[in-house]
Scaffold this motif. Structure first.
Motif, PDB file in Angstrom:
ATOM      1  N   TRP A 568      31.849  25.975 -27.150  1.00  0.00           N
ATOM      2  CA  TRP A 568      31.584  25.084 -26.019  1.00  0.00           C
ATOM      3  C   TRP A 568      30.981  23.771 -26.519  1.00  0.00           C
ATOM      4  N   PRO A 569      31.442  22.638 -25.999  1.00  0.00           N
ATOM      5  CA  PRO A 569      30.908  21.336 -26.434  1.00  0.00           C
ATOM      6  C   PRO A 569      29.404  21.233 -26.168  1.00  0.00           C
ATOM      7  N   GLY A 570      28.677  20.741 -27.139  1.00  0.00           N
ATOM      8  CA  GLY A 570      27.249  20.517 -26.989  1.00  0.00           C
ATOM      9  C   GLY A 570      26.383  21.670 -27.435  1.00  0.00           C
ATOM     10  N   GLU A 572      24.870  23.788 -30.206  1.00  0.00           N
ATOM     11  CA  GLU A 572      24.640  23.635 -31.637  1.00  0.00           C
ATOM     12  C   GLU A 572      24.465  24.967 -32.363  1.00  0.00           C
ATOM     13  N   VAL A 693      21.093  23.872 -27.405  1.00  0.00           N
ATOM     14  CA  VAL A 693      22.047  22.957 -26.777  1.00  0.00           C
ATOM     15  C   VAL A 693      21.551  21.531 -26.904  1.00  0.00           C
ATOM     16  N   ARG A 694      22.461  20.601 -27.209  1.00  0.00           N
ATOM     17  CA  ARG A 694      22.110  19.191 -27.271  1.00  0.00           C
ATOM     18  C   ARG A 694      21.762  18.675 -25.883  1.00  0.00           C
ATOM     19  N   ALA A 697      24.195  18.309 -22.503  1.00  0.00           N
ATOM     20  CA  ALA A 697      25.329  19.236 -22.477  1.00  0.00           C
ATOM     21  C   ALA A 697      25.288  20.066 -21.196  1.00  0.00           C
ATOM     22  N   ASP A 698      26.451  20.288 -20.617  1.00  0.00           N
ATOM     23  CA  ASP A 698      26.558  21.014 -19.346  1.00  0.00           C
ATOM     24  C   ASP A 698      27.121  22.409 -19.604  1.00  0.00           C
TER      25      ASP A 698
END
Length: 849
Positions: A568-570, A572, A693-694, A697-698
């Motif tokens: 998932w994007p964001g 880490e 999570v950054r 990020a959603d």
């Protein structure tokens, strides 16, 4: 004459009766809890149509297994060939997430197992293809189960929602094609003798080199059960694997070792939480019976001592007119026998009700299943009666021995004015208890780990009892210390209250003792729980490097959630955590023991920091384990050592220790590879997924893709776990606290009721009722201060050492509000128990004068 004398002391006998009645209720309640752990449970539902169920062992070396032990599926074919068996159905179970308007956590099974339960199709048809399912009527219409299509609905009440797949699809989803959770046996038409059929099955399994044991109504081994002859097992069946060899997930932990269940015992096989609850109740009931008997003996003896002091003059007169010592001892014994028999019988009824109420409260908190049934039989009630009689006889012997040791003439004098001394035997006993308790409390300085902590807590209880035994000199010392304060606060009435307390230190010590027990016992038990919970919360807060934690429903999180989060994007860092309990084998006093530990499985430590002190977690993998400092010191191991482990389902393995870490309270004492833990748990799911999570990020869309998944921050989770732990510790203690509260009121009322002559003398000397009550308020303050001071003092060292053993810091944590509740509640009870009867006695004396 003796009969008249006994009848004249109705107040003293009433006090002893109340103490024994409460003791009988408490012992009965503990016995019922223990009995329910041995024989209680939930009636079978999905196995209700199968008179016999075969399952794996539910314990190892007497330790209840936290996970179900699977058995070889191939045994079903062998059982099916036994005469009288119509069919033998292998049953598997696994979690199923059902989405819709409301999330539903269900259990999946193969369609063939529907024959084991009184379930029938209400509509539709059985599943015939891998993508089809049949659901129970408890699942809402329109609910979605992944890509599966609902083709039928079965009717019938089930404890949990059920989803039926084809047998092949169920075996695939179960993940262990050669294993099963249980095998249900359907009898052939005309076969009604279940026991005979179970015996034939045992014989057939014994012939196939399968040691078995038949278990019947209670689910525990009965005297009539048969242990089939055991054939020689191969090392892969019953012995630990060779060095660092990881057992296969499709290998039965106990080989062909199975158990045969009939009757009500089938419910324990069907529901895993029932088995765990029974194990917890057995441990709880067994441990609390010991505490209960110890505390009740102290209280009953103290109450009997107060009653004996009330009639010391009469006892002395009996001896002067010719009563032999044996007659006096027999008098004390007979009257206590009569009182204990009546109190023991009457106390059994509320005791059973108390146990039922406690079980309901435990069900509310999730400690036991909501539908767990009480089942104890007559043994707890008979045991409570016997214990009451024994306690009463011990109290009678102790008190009569002390009374007979005093010469009659001196006893007449001490009836009016106590002698300040204390017998050498009591002084020696109290000193020995104090020294033993102090030594036990200090053990965590040299013996870290669970044993040091347990011994330190036990030492605290010994120290509390020692203060009760040494009560008179401690009360005198405390009264002298507080006398200036009483005089400044209450004037002449305060001076008189202090003088009364010094003159009647033995009487006051007997009255204060239950309050010391109440405060000290509560602080030790709850303080240990809050210290451990606070330490765990601190370690979790410090050790979790994640910003969010994902949690699932009752069965946890599908491993697909962690896999999805990794892409998932964001996101880490992702650390999925699977939790279980495991046993480690060790040798103590030349005897092999299994120690129970919390365990976790991880495949990455990027989102958490366990606080490694030795070794490295980089080596955590196949055949290895990381272990907490506390467990390492208990087991005497370090990196490079080998330990023998039994996983939650009983699977044995040897693992090499690769790291030792300090945050065991927060993360468990054992850290294993995640895949190993998942393979040997009943759900095969993660307990949580830690995410770093950054900012910005959603995660909402990802969470929405998985039904039942929720997000929270770690501080909220830690606080919730701390509250749940405190509640779980406090609930079982409520019975003991309630008994001590009754004892406090009983002892104080008894001590005040004998002071009618003193109050009358004060009134005739010119004192007003208000002045006498002011004096009693000063005494109530003195009693509360003495109980609080001594009860707290006795717990300082033990709690400090418990904290040191658990966290490495000698600073325990007891929430201020909890301390105020314990001290304030006990003091308020003491004040009411002193002032209300004092006013009643004072009114009676005022009318008579």
């Amino acid at each position: 004459m003796i009969r008249q004398f006994v009848g004249a002391d109705k107040g003293g006998l009433a006090g002893s009766f109340v103490a024994l009645l409460a003791a009988s209720a408490l012992v009965t309640a503990c016995g019922v809890l223990l009995g329910s752990g041995l024989g209680g449970g939930v009636a079978a539902e999905r196995y209700a149509g199968a008179p016999i169920v075969i399952s794996g062992p539910d314990s190892v070396d007497g330790k209840p297994l936290p996970e179900r032990a699977p058995i070889p599926r191939a045994l079903a074919d062998r059982i099916a060939r036994v005469p009288g068996v119509r069919a033998a159905v292998a049953d598997v179970g696994f979690p199923v997430d059902v989405s819709g308007e409301d999330f539903v956590a269900a259990r999946g099974h193969g369609w063939a197992s529907a024959a084991l339960a009184p379930l029938r199709l209400r509509s539709g048809r059985p599943p015939a293809a891998p993508g089809e399912v049949v659901v129970s009527e408890t699942i809402p219409a329109g609910a979605r189960i992944g890509a599966y299509r609902v083709v039928g609905v079965v009717e019938g009440v089930t404890r949990e929602p059920v989803v039926f797949f084809t047998d092949a699809e169920a075996a695939r989803l179960y993940g262990r094609p050669h294993l099963a959770d249980a095998i249900g046996v359907l009898a052939a038409p005309g076969v009604t003798d279940t026991d005979a059929l179970a015996d034939r099955i045992e014989q057939a399994l014994s012939g196939s080199q399968a040691p078995t044991a038949k278990q019947t109504q209670t689910g525990s081994q009965t005297p009539s059960e048969k242990q089939a002859p055991s054939a020689k097992q191969t090392p892969s069946e019953n012995e630990a694997p060779s060095e660092f060899e990881v057992p296969s997930a499709d290998q039965a932990p106990f080989g062909n070792d199975v158990r045969v269940f009939t009757g009500a015992a089938r419910g324990g096989v069907e529901f895993g939480d029932v088995g765990r609850a029974r194990g917890d109740l057995q441990a709880m009931g067994g441990s609390f019976i010991g505490f209960t008997v110890m505390i009740a003996t102290v209280v009953v003896t103290g109450t009997r001592s107060l009653a004996a002091h009330r009639r010391r003059r009469q006892t002395a007169l009996l001896r002067i007119v010719g009563a032999a010592p044996g007659q006096v001892r027999a008098m004390f014994a007979r009257e206590m026998l009569a009182v204990s028999l009546v109190a023991g019988l009457l106390g059994a009824v509320p005791g059973g009700l108390l146990a039922t109420l406690l079980l309901r409260a435990m069900a509310w908190t999730g400690m036991v299943p909501a539908d767990f049934a009480v089942s104890s039989g007559p043994v707890p009630y008979l045991a409570a009666l016997v214990v009451c009689v024994l306690m009463a006889q011990f109290a009678a012997w102790t008190v009569s021995r002390r009374e007979l040791r005093i010469p009659p003439a001196r006893a007449l004098a001490e009836a009016s004015l106590e002698q300040p001394g204390m017998s050498r035997g009591r002084l020696a006993a109290g000193t020995a208890l104090l020294l033993a308790g102090t030594a036990a409390a200090l053990l965590p300085l040299w013996l870290r780990g669970v044993f040091g902590v347990a011994l330190a807590a036990s030492g605290g209880l010994l120290m509390i009892i020692s203060l009760v035994v040494l009560g008179p000199p401690l009360v005198r010392a405390g009264t002298r210390l507080l006398r200036p304060l009483l005089r400044r606060r209450y004037g002449a009435e305060g001076y008189l209250a202090a003088a009364n307390s010094l003159a009647g230190s033995h009487r006051l010590a007997s009255a204060v003792s239950p309050m010391i027990l109440a405060i000290g016992f509560a602080l030790i038990q709850l303080g240990t729980a809050t210290t451990a919970a606070a330490g765990a919360e601190r370690e979790v807060t410090e050790g979790v490097l994640a910003t969010h934690v994902l949690r699932g429903g009752p069965y946890g999180l599908d491993p697909a959630v962690a896999a999805d989060a990794r892409t998932w994007p964001g996101v880490e860092a992702v650390t999925p955590v699977a939790r279980t309990r495991a046993f480690v084998e060790t040798v103590m006093l030349d005897s092999s023991e299994l120690l129970d530990y919390e365990a976790q499985g991880v495949d990455s430590t990027r989102a958490l920091d366990l606080g490694v002190t030795e070794g490295s977690l980089k080596g955590l993998g196949k055949g290895t384990v990381a272990i907490s400092v506390t467990a390492a010191e208990t087991l005497g191991v370090r990196p490079g050592s080998t330990i023998r482990i039994r996983l939650g389902d009983g699977t044995p393995l040897r693992s090499r220790v690769v790291a030792v870490y300090r945050r065991g309270l927060g993360f468990g004492d054992l850290t294993l590879p995640r895949e190993l833990v998942l393979a040997h748990t009943a759900t095969r799911r993660d307990d949580s997924v830690l995410l770093r999570v950054r900012p910005g990020a959603d995660l909402a869309a990802m969470v929405a893709r998985h039904p039942g998944v929720t997000r929270s921050d770690m501080s909220a989770v830690a606080r919730g776990d701390q509250f749940a732990g405190l509640l779980s510790s406090a609930l079982p203690l409520m019975l003991v606290f309630g008994y001590i509260a009754v004892s406090v009121g009983n002892s104080l009322v008894l001590s005040v009721s004998e002071r009618g002559g003193e109050f009358g003398l004060l009134l005739r000397a010119g004192a007003g009722r208000g002045q006498v009550m002011r004096m009693m308020r000063a005494e109530a303050l003195l009693v509360a201060a003495l109980a609080t001071g001594l009860g707290t003092l006795a717990t300082v060292l033990p709690l400090a050492m418990v904290s040191y053993g658990l966290t490495g810091s000698a600073l325990p944590y007891v929430p201020p509000w909890l301390y105020l509740v314990i001290v304030g509640g006990t003091s308020l009870l003491g004040a009411v128990s002193l002032l209300v009867p004092a006013r009643i006695v004072l009114s009676a004396e005022g009318r008579s004068s």
